[in-house]
Design an enzyme around this catalytic site. Structure first.
Site, PDB file in Angstrom:
ATOM      1  N   ASP A 287      12.758  18.951  40.829  1.00  0.00           N
ATOM      2  CA  ASP A 287      12.671  20.376  41.184  1.00  0.00           C
ATOM      3  C   ASP A 287      12.508  21.165  39.883  1.00  0.00           C
ATOM      4  O   ASP A 287      13.260  20.942  38.935  1.00  0.00           O
ATOM      5  CB  ASP A 287      13.930  20.840  41.920  1.00  0.00           C
ATOM      6  CG  ASP A 287      13.747  22.162  42.646  1.00  0.00           C
ATOM      7  OD1 ASP A 287      13.187  23.098  42.040  1.00  0.00           O
ATOM      8  OD2 ASP A 287      14.181  22.277  43.803  1.00  0.00           O
TER       9      ASP A 287
ATOM     10  N   HIS B 144       6.244  24.924  50.358  1.00  0.00           N
ATOM     11  CA  HIS B 144       5.652  24.811  51.689  1.00  0.00           C
ATOM     12  C   HIS B 144       4.237  25.375  51.779  1.00  0.00           C
ATOM     13  O   HIS B 144       3.709  25.534  52.875  1.00  0.00           O
ATOM     14  CB  HIS B 144       6.551  25.485  52.724  1.00  0.00           C
ATOM     15  CG  HIS B 144       7.756  24.650  53.076  1.00  0.00           C
ATOM     16  ND1 HIS B 144       8.169  23.589  52.313  1.00  0.00           N
ATOM     17  CD2 HIS B 144       8.640  24.737  54.106  1.00  0.00           C
ATOM     18  CE1 HIS B 144       9.258  23.055  52.856  1.00  0.00           C
ATOM     19  NE2 HIS B 144       9.549  23.722  53.943  1.00  0.00           N
TER      20      HIS B 144
END
Length: 205
Positions: free
Chosen positions: A66, A139
């Site tokens: 991340d 996303h």
């Protein structure tokens, strides 16, 4: 299966339902002896802790990928922006401090290896076969495709690809995770083994 949790998980920011968390834990527990687990999109560490607790029992490792500056939907003015995670002095969304604090509270510092970078950078020289990959990153279609293309090929035969936030109907949610789920099935390399809430689980054939 009852999971022995070292802290109150409701205190940890995140978007993971209890049944999804339990599924991640159980699959990681069943695979951790075969090889490491890798997740994309750790946010504040909720999913990381469930994966980590499973791997800890088997002396395994979780690689947590991340960049910790938030996805598109986390930025200032966007739908999922959390002002508590915004560093005004840097004018930047930043989840890494909170992530490290939660991993420390869960006593998983010897199990979880943070990779503070994008999938593209983290995967550039990756060589280690993975027993399980959990994709829950950005996303947008570009971000989801990048995560899938970077990591799916590293999953060992019999390993698991888990993808979060599957919404077949556009009115229910974003379509990028569902698009890469369908791409994985169409590749002929994966077979569907379970759907738990919005979590899809595929096995590498």
């Amino acid at each position: 299966m009852t999971i022995a949790l070292p802290l109150d998980m409701t205190d940890i920011k995140g978007f993971l339902a209890e049944d999804e968390a339990e599924a991640l834990y159980n699959y990681a527990l069943s695979l951790a002896e075969r090889g490491p687990v890798l997740e994309v999109g750790s946010y504040c560490g909720k999913s990381t802790i469930y994966l980590g607790l499973a791997c800890q029992q088997k002396q395994g490792v979780v690689y947590a990928v991340d960049h910790h500056i938030g996805s598109e939907e986390h930025q200032l003015g966007e739908m999922f922006h959390d002002p508590e995670l915004y560093d005004a002095s840097e004018a930047r969304f930043d989840t890494f401090k909170e992530f490290r604090r939660n991993i420390r509270r869960a006593r998983l510092e010897d199990t979880v290896v943070p990779l503070v970078a994008t999938s593209e950078v983290s995967a550039r020289h990756w060589q280690t076969p993975l027993a399980m990959v959990f994709i829950d990153g950005g996303h947008s279609l570009d971000a989801a495709l990048c995560d899938y293309r970077c990591w799916a090929g590293h999953i060992m035969k019999g390993g698991i690809l888990a993808i979060h936030d599957l919404f077949p109907a556009p009115e229910e949610g974003g379509q990028a995770p569902y698009a890469i789920y369908k791409l994985a099935l169409a590749s002929g390399l994966f077979e569907e083994i379970a759907r738990v809430n919005t979590l899809g689980l595929l096995r590498r054939i």
